[in-house]
Design a protein around this motif. Structure first.
Motif, PDB file in Angstrom:
ATOM      1  N   MET A 183       0.840  -1.212   0.000  1.00  0.00           N
ATOM      2  CA  MET A 183       0.000   0.000   0.000  1.00  0.00           C
ATOM      3  C   MET A 183       0.867   1.251   0.000  1.00  0.00           C
ATOM      4  O   MET A 183       0.610   2.218  -0.731  1.00  0.00           O
ATOM      5  N   GLU A 184       1.906   1.238   0.848  1.00  0.00           N
ATOM      6  CA  GLU A 184       2.783   2.398   0.987  1.00  0.00           C
ATOM      7  C   GLU A 184       3.476   2.707  -0.336  1.00  0.00           C
ATOM      8  O   GLU A 184       3.605   3.877  -0.740  1.00  0.00           O
ATOM      9  N   LYS A 185       3.899   1.658  -1.023  1.00  0.00           N
ATOM     10  CA  LYS A 185       4.564   1.849  -2.321  1.00  0.00           C
ATOM     11  C   LYS A 185       3.601   2.472  -3.330  1.00  0.00           C
ATOM     12  O   LYS A 185       3.956   3.406  -4.066  1.00  0.00           O
ATOM     13  N   GLU A 186       2.355   1.971  -3.345  1.00  0.00           N
ATOM     14  CA  GLU A 186       1.378   2.517  -4.283  1.00  0.00           C
ATOM     15  C   GLU A 186       1.030   3.962  -3.937  1.00  0.00           C
ATOM     16  O   GLU A 186       0.839   4.798  -4.832  1.00  0.00           O
ATOM     17  N   LEU A 187       0.934   4.276  -2.637  1.00  0.00           N
ATOM     18  CA  LEU A 187       0.660   5.652  -2.223  1.00  0.00           C
ATOM     19  C   LEU A 187       1.751   6.599  -2.700  1.00  0.00           C
ATOM     20  O   LEU A 187       1.478   7.726  -3.150  1.00  0.00           O
ATOM     21  N   THR A 188       3.009   6.154  -2.619  1.00  0.00           N
ATOM     22  CA  THR A 188       4.129   6.981  -3.086  1.00  0.00           C
ATOM     23  C   THR A 188       4.019   7.230  -4.585  1.00  0.00           C
ATOM     24  O   THR A 188       4.221   8.360  -5.067  1.00  0.00           O
ATOM     25  N   GLU A 189       3.688   6.172  -5.324  1.00  0.00           N
ATOM     26  CA  GLU A 189       3.552   6.313  -6.782  1.00  0.00           C
ATOM     27  C   GLU A 189       2.407   7.248  -7.139  1.00  0.00           C
ATOM     28  O   GLU A 189       2.502   8.066  -8.060  1.00  0.00           O
ATOM     29  N   LEU A 190       1.288   7.131  -6.399  1.00  0.00           N
ATOM     30  CA  LEU A 190       0.143   8.001  -6.666  1.00  0.00           C
ATOM     31  C   LEU A 190       0.463   9.455  -6.349  1.00  0.00           C
ATOM     32  O   LEU A 190       0.048  10.379  -7.068  1.00  0.00           O
ATOM     33  N   ALA A 191       1.228   9.659  -5.235  1.00  0.00           N
ATOM     34  CA  ALA A 191       1.603  11.025  -4.845  1.00  0.00           C
ATOM     35  C   ALA A 191       2.443  11.683  -5.927  1.00  0.00           C
ATOM     36  O   ALA A 191       2.321  12.897  -6.187  1.00  0.00           O
ATOM     37  N   GLU A 192       3.303  10.898  -6.565  1.00  0.00           N
ATOM     38  CA  GLU A 192       4.162  11.445  -7.618  1.00  0.00           C
ATOM     39  C   GLU A 192       3.348  11.840  -8.853  1.00  0.00           C
ATOM     40  O   GLU A 192       3.766  12.699  -9.630  1.00  0.00           O
ATOM     41  N   ARG A 193       2.168  11.210  -9.041  1.00  0.00           N
ATOM     42  CA  ARG A 193       1.352  11.505 -10.227  1.00  0.00           C
ATOM     43  C   ARG A 193       0.264  12.556  -9.951  1.00  0.00           C
ATOM     44  O   ARG A 193      -0.557  12.837 -10.815  1.00  0.00           O
ATOM     45  N   MET A 194       0.232  13.062  -8.709  1.00  0.00           N
ATOM     46  CA  MET A 194      -0.835  13.990  -8.325  1.00  0.00           C
ATOM     47  C   MET A 194      -0.907  15.208  -9.256  1.00  0.00           C
ATOM     48  O   MET A 194      -1.979  15.747  -9.514  1.00  0.00           O
ATOM     49  N   GLY A 195       0.238  15.633  -9.729  1.00  0.00           N
ATOM     50  CA  GLY A 195       0.269  16.833 -10.568  1.00  0.00           C
ATOM     51  C   GLY A 195      -0.508  16.675 -11.862  1.00  0.00           C
ATOM     52  O   GLY A 195      -0.908  17.656 -12.486  1.00  0.00           O
ATOM     53  N   ASP A 249      -5.439  13.531 -12.354  1.00  0.00           N
ATOM     54  CA  ASP A 249      -6.381  12.462 -12.701  1.00  0.00           C
ATOM     55  C   ASP A 249      -7.308  12.195 -11.518  1.00  0.00           C
ATOM     56  O   ASP A 249      -6.846  11.798 -10.445  1.00  0.00           O
ATOM     57  N   PRO A 250      -8.632  12.376 -11.652  1.00  0.00           N
ATOM     58  CA  PRO A 250      -9.571  12.142 -10.536  1.00  0.00           C
ATOM     59  C   PRO A 250      -9.512  10.713 -10.002  1.00  0.00           C
ATOM     60  O   PRO A 250      -9.687  10.489  -8.799  1.00  0.00           O
ATOM     61  N   ALA A 251      -9.272   9.760 -10.880  1.00  0.00           N
ATOM     62  CA  ALA A 251      -9.195   8.353 -10.442  1.00  0.00           C
ATOM     63  C   ALA A 251      -8.034   8.148  -9.489  1.00  0.00           C
ATOM     64  O   ALA A 251      -8.140   7.407  -8.497  1.00  0.00           O
ATOM     65  N   ASP A 252      -6.903   8.815  -9.776  1.00  0.00           N
ATOM     66  CA  ASP A 252      -5.736   8.735  -8.887  1.00  0.00           C
ATOM     67  C   ASP A 252      -6.049   9.333  -7.525  1.00  0.00           C
ATOM     68  O   ASP A 252      -5.658   8.792  -6.478  1.00  0.00           O
ATOM     69  N   LEU A 253      -6.769  10.457  -7.521  1.00  0.00           N
ATOM     70  CA  LEU A 253      -7.118  11.112  -6.261  1.00  0.00           C
ATOM     71  C   LEU A 253      -8.031  10.227  -5.408  1.00  0.00           C
ATOM     72  O   LEU A 253      -7.848  10.097  -4.198  1.00  0.00           O
ATOM     73  N   ARG A 254      -9.030   9.598  -6.074  1.00  0.00           N
ATOM     74  CA  ARG A 254      -9.944   8.718  -5.347  1.00  0.00           C
ATOM     75  C   ARG A 254      -9.206   7.509  -4.798  1.00  0.00           C
ATOM     76  O   ARG A 254      -9.428   7.081  -3.656  1.00  0.00           O
ATOM     77  N   ARG A 255      -8.335   6.951  -5.619  1.00  0.00           N
ATOM     78  CA  ARG A 255      -7.562   5.780  -5.179  1.00  0.00           C
ATOM     79  C   ARG A 255      -6.650   6.144  -4.015  1.00  0.00           C
ATOM     80  O   ARG A 255      -6.499   5.372  -3.057  1.00  0.00           O
ATOM     81  N   TYR A 256      -6.048   7.342  -4.074  1.00  0.00           N
ATOM     82  CA  TYR A 256      -5.148   7.794  -3.000  1.00  0.00           C
ATOM     83  C   TYR A 256      -5.914   7.921  -1.685  1.00  0.00           C
ATOM     84  O   TYR A 256      -5.436   7.486  -0.626  1.00  0.00           O
TER      85      TYR A 256
END
Length: 633
Positions: free
Chosen positions: A98-110, A113-120
């Motif tokens: 989970m932590e690894k995926e959260l880091t990857e999602l944080a890097e893509r926040m810029g 993508d709404p799907a990334d925000l919901r997943r985060y």
């Protein structure tokens, strides 16, 4: 919801010898069930069927789909080079993912993508709920409770002993938030402190527990229902182990009563049928038909099997006559191995008739003390001296014989210099009968070997019996045998044990080996536990501490008399009041920070610790109040 379902389960390893024969039962979500039965009844086989290690011949054994199942007896194989800490950290693999995926999602926040925000957001909630931010705190708590020190955590997992691996694996499963726990003798490699910690943990555990254990105290503390596997089928008891013992005896007596009633009726009808046949022989065919009909009725009547119990041992110890008060004197005894000091300047005096439990954590030096007692080791300093008429008998934890290829009769003939008939009589007294006496010693179970060794000791006229973990790894029936033999022994007794039922039954004095010294408590185990509870509170300074030794069954005698004890009772009442006030304050704080998960979690932990403290304080207050009443009486 059903977490464990066993339906018409059958399996055999030898043709015609079914281990399980139509076994059926279920365990609902959140239940704590003890799985009982003699060694060989099929308990561990059932666990292997539940985990898929074995396949049944018929029927089904399954756990609820999608739930994480942990089996204590199975120790997984880990990659080469894994330390104990690496093994423990595998419990958090899902959180690390989970932590690894959260880091990857944080890097893509810029990218927005709404799907990334919901997943985060979803992952963040799951990560917090799963304890992702306090993994090290949880790890330290579990390791401290199960006695896995930092030094051990740095060791390679492959270098640990079997018992240490089991302990580490238990810690890993507890950290893994397993939803269904299958415990196969979980306390076998735990000392008293670690066992008590595990009991407390399981009392707060939200998942489902199915436990195989021969630790009767553990079963009383942990389970609320028992399933006994007998002749391949299940018998049910809606209570803990103590309830099981009482209910099993009640059922035995009830079945015996029904059997005797039925047999009396059968005998009456058989006598009547015999008379009818006799009269029919004189020429009355109608009477012959009535006799035949009555005999058919008798066949249909015999539906109750005669209940049976294991035969009890009939031989007692042939104690050597003891003269004088001195049994054992320990003076300024110290023992060290290199720089490691086990205990120092120990002074003890044992007089006739005493029954002493030597307790302490694993590695504290209990077995070393026993070896010093037996002359197998020399002390670093000080001495031990036996009374002139003392003769020692020793039952080790692992019983071995010099000639395991001999059968039981020959073993007694050689070891005791007795006749074949005397050997068979002694064996029969220990329930070795029929063809069993011609078994080779190496084919005996651990319990049978202990029983055979006790059979020899009973014939050697000893007056100091030393036992080292006498009930370890034995099933309940074998433990009963050992206890029956010890109960028949009237001489001096010194034993090492983690079996709290055994300690409670036999200890009338406790030697606690810890912090390189032996605390000598003159009282039984229940009194000792009460003393320990009081010491925990006294250590916090809320109530003045009493003397280290407490007399057993004597009217309390305290410095200052009744007035001093009244002060201590008032101090205990005040300590309870203050703790309850603090608990109320924590409740108010919890309401204030209800939206802050981390702070709320910290408050919950403080509340749990305070609940334990309040329980201790109440124990002290009740004990002191009872002593005050006794002194005033």
């Amino acid at each position: 919801m059903i977490d464990i379902q066993v339906t018409d389960l059958s399996i055999e390893f030898e043709v015609g010898k079914k281990i399980l024969d139509g076994l059926t039962f279920q365990v609902d979500q959140g239940e704590r069930v003890g799985l009982l039965g003699r060694n060989g009844a099929g308990k561990t086989t059932l666990f292997k069927l539940l985990t898929g290690e074995l396949r049944p011949d018929d029927g089904e054994a399954r756990t609820a789909p999608g739930k994480r199942v942990g089996l204590i007896s199975q120790i997984p194989v880990y990659p080469e080079g894994y330390t104990v800490l690496d093994v423990l950290h595998t419990a958090f693999d899902h959180l690390r993912a989970m932590e690894k995926e959260l880091t990857e999602l944080a890097e893509r926040m810029g990218e927005g993508d709404p799907a990334d925000l919901r997943r985060y957001d979803t992952l963040t909630v799951a990560f917090e709920a799963g304890g992702g931010y306090d993994t090290e705190i949880r790890l330290n708590k579990v390791c401290n409770g199960l006695d896995i020190p930092i030094v051990m955590r740095e060791q390679l997992f492959t270098e640990l002993s079997g018992g240490e691996k089991t302990r580490v694996n238990l810690a890993r499963l507890l950290l893994n938030d397993t939803e269904i726990l299958l415990l196969d003798e979980p306390t076998n490699h735990l000392d008293l402190h670690a066992t008590e910690w595990l009991e407390d943990y399981l009392s707060r555990y939200k998942g489902t527990v199915l436990a195989i254990s021969h630790d009767r105290w553990f079963l009383d503390k942990v389970v609320n229902r028992c399933v006994e596997i007998k002749n391949g089928k299940a018998e049910f008891y809606t209570g803990n182990y103590s309830f099981y013992v009482e209910e099993k005896e009640r059922r035995f007596q009830e079945q015996l009563k029904q059997y005797e009633k039925e047999q009396a009726k059968v005998q009456q009808l058989e006598e009547a049928a015999a008379k009818l046949r006799l009269w029919a022989f004189m020429g009355n065919d109608k009477l012959y038909k009535r006799a035949f009909s009555m005999e058919k009725r008798i066949e249909k009547m015999q539906t109750v099997d005669k209940p049976t119990k294991e035969r009890k041992m009939t031989m007692g110890f042939g104690e050597k006559e003891f003269r004088g008060d001195e049994v054992l004197t320990v003076k300024d005894l110290s023992m060290a191995f290199g720089d490691r000091m086990l205990f120092s300047e120990v002074n003890l005096e044992v007089t006739g008739g005493e029954r002493i439990a030597l307790l302490g954590d694993n590695g504290a030096g209990k077995s070393t003390f026993v070896k010093l007692l037996l002359g197998e080791l020399e002390p670093t300093a000080g001495k031990l001296r036996f009374g002139p008429t003392v003769k020692v008998g020793y039952l080790p934890q692992l019983v071995t014989f010099d000639h395991p290829e001999r059968n039981l009769v020959d073993t007694l003939i050689w070891d005791l210099n007795c006749t074949p008939q005397e050997a068979r009589d002694r064996l029969a007294a220990f329930n070795f009968r029929g063809e069993d006496v011609f078994k080779e010693v190496r084919d005996l179970s651990g319990g049978e070997r202990s029983r055979l060794k006790l059979c020899e000791l009973m014939s050697q006229r000893i007056n100091l019996l030393v036992l080292d973990e006498p009930t370890n790894h034995l099933d309940v029936d074998s433990r009963d045998w050992i206890e029956e033999a010890v109960r028949a022994y009237e001489g001096n007794l010194l034993f090492v044990s983690h079996d709290r039922y055994f300690i409670k039954e036999f200890a009338r004095r406790v030697w606690m080996l810890e912090n390189q010294k032996i605390t000598d408590f003159k009282g039984d185990y229940q009194e000792y536990l009460a003393y320990v509870e009081r010491q925990k509170v006294f250590a916090k300074g809320t109530v003045p501490a009493p003397a280290a030794e407490e007399p057993k069954k004597e009217k309390p005698k305290r410095p200052g008399g009744v007035k001093e004890l009244e002060k201590q009772v008032k101090a205990a009442e005040l300590a309870v009041s203050k703790a309850e006030e603090k608990q109320y304050e924590l409740t108010l704080r919890a309401e204030e920070v209800a939206d802050n998960y981390l702070e709320l979690q910290q408050i919950y932990e403080e509340q749990k610790a305070l609940e334990d403290e309040i329980a201790h304080l109440y124990t002290v207050w009740e004990t002191l109040s009872a002593e005050l009443e006794e002194m005033k009486a």
